[in-house]
Scaffold this motif. Structure first.
Motif, mmCIF file in Angstrom:
data_model
loop_
_atom_site.group_PDB
_atom_site.id
_atom_site.type_symbol
_atom_site.label_atom_id
_atom_site.label_comp_id
_atom_site.label_asym_id
_atom_site.label_seq_id
_atom_site.Cartn_x
_atom_site.Cartn_y
_atom_site.Cartn_z
ATOM 1 N N ASP A 37 0.855 -1.180 0.000
ATOM 2 C CA ASP A 37 0.000 0.000 0.000
ATOM 3 C C ASP A 37 0.894 1.234 0.000
ATOM 4 O OD1 ASP A 37 -1.917 1.931 0.277
ATOM 5 O OD2 ASP A 37 -2.791 1.116 2.107
ATOM 6 N N ARG A 81 4.977 6.824 0.965
ATOM 7 C CA ARG A 81 4.682 6.196 2.234
ATOM 8 C C ARG A 81 4.189 4.785 1.954
ATOM 9 N NH1 ARG A 81 -0.020 3.981 1.961
ATOM 10 N NH2 ARG A 81 -1.844 5.261 1.975
ATOM 11 N N ARG A 92 2.128 1.834 3.829
ATOM 12 C CA ARG A 92 1.252 1.582 4.979
ATOM 13 C C ARG A 92 1.309 0.106 5.319
ATOM 14 N NH1 ARG A 92 -4.331 0.316 6.122
ATOM 15 N NH2 ARG A 92 -4.651 -0.129 3.930
ATOM 16 N N SER A 102 -1.217 -0.115 11.130
ATOM 17 C CA SER A 102 -1.258 1.242 11.679
ATOM 18 C C SER A 102 0.110 1.915 11.644
ATOM 19 C CB SER A 102 -1.788 1.212 13.112
ATOM 20 O OG SER A 102 -0.924 0.463 13.937
ATOM 21 N N TYR A 103 1.085 1.279 11.009
ATOM 22 C CA TYR A 103 2.435 1.836 10.919
ATOM 23 C C TYR A 103 2.696 2.376 9.521
ATOM 24 C CZ TYR A 103 3.107 -0.273 15.421
ATOM 25 O OH TYR A 103 2.967 -0.594 16.749
ATOM 26 N N ARG A 104 3.575 3.369 9.453
ATOM 27 C CA ARG A 104 3.929 3.986 8.186
ATOM 28 C C ARG A 104 5.440 4.008 8.036
ATOM 29 N NH1 ARG A 104 -0.774 3.365 8.534
ATOM 30 N NH2 ARG A 104 -2.440 4.760 7.894
ATOM 31 N N LYS A 115 4.199 4.822 14.042
ATOM 32 C CA LYS A 115 2.760 4.623 14.076
ATOM 33 C C LYS A 115 2.076 5.832 13.453
ATOM 34 C CE LYS A 115 -0.476 2.404 16.972
ATOM 35 N NZ LYS A 115 -0.553 1.507 18.070
ATOM 36 N N ARG A 116 0.988 5.602 12.784
ATOM 37 C CA ARG A 116 0.261 6.686 12.133
ATOM 38 C C ARG A 116 -0.335 7.609 13.182
ATOM 39 N NH1 ARG A 116 -1.453 10.906 10.360
ATOM 40 N NH2 ARG A 116 -2.986 11.067 8.717
ATOM 41 N N THR A 129 2.899 12.285 11.875
ATOM 42 C CA THR A 129 3.733 11.356 11.111
ATOM 43 C C THR A 129 4.321 12.004 9.876
ATOM 44 O OG1 THR A 129 2.446 9.473 11.848
ATOM 45 C CG2 THR A 129 3.760 9.157 9.885
ATOM 46 N N TYR A 130 3.518 12.708 9.126
ATOM 47 C CA TYR A 130 3.977 13.251 7.850
ATOM 48 C C TYR A 130 4.650 14.616 8.003
ATOM 49 C CZ TYR A 130 1.236 9.408 6.117
ATOM 50 O OH TYR A 130 0.751 8.156 5.883
#
Length: 83
Positions: free
Chosen positions: A39, A50, A52, A55-57, A74-75, A79-80
Motif C-alpha cells: 500500500d 509512504r 502503509r 497502523s504503521y507507516r 505509528k500513524r 507522522t507526515y
C-alpha cells in the motif's frame, strides 16, 4: 530486488517498536523491495512515498536499485510533518 537502506533515525524508530510490529514492518518493506507490492502512495507537497503496514507507516524514497527508509512509526497526526 531493491536494496533497503535505513537512515540512523529509522533504525532507532524500528528498534523502539514492539517485537511483533518490528517483524511486520520489516516483512512489509522486504515484500515491497522484492515484488513492488504494498500500500504505497506518493506524498503530496514533498518528494517521497509512504508504505502503509497496518497502523504503521514507512516514509521512504527510492530509485531504480535502492529504497531509503527515512521514518518508521505509528500513524499519528504528526507522522507526515516530522520529516
Amino acid at each position: 530486488m531493491k536494496t533497503i537502506v535505513y537512515t540512523d533515525i529509522a533504525v532507532r524508530q524500528l528498534g523502539a517498536l514492539p517485537d511483533e510490529a518490528q517483524e511486520r514492518v520489516t516483512e512489509g518493506i522486504e515484500r515491497y523491495a522484492v515484488s513492488g507490492h504494498g500500500d504505497v502512495k506518493a506524498l503530496s507537497g514533498r518528494s517521497g512515498y509512504r508504505l502503509r503496514i497496518g497502523s504503521y507507516r514507512v516514509i521512504f524514497d527510492e530509485d531504480q536499485a535502492t529504497i531509503l527508509a527515512i521514518y518508521i512509526g505509528k500513524r499519528e497526526t504528526t507522522t507526515y510533518r516530522r520529516n
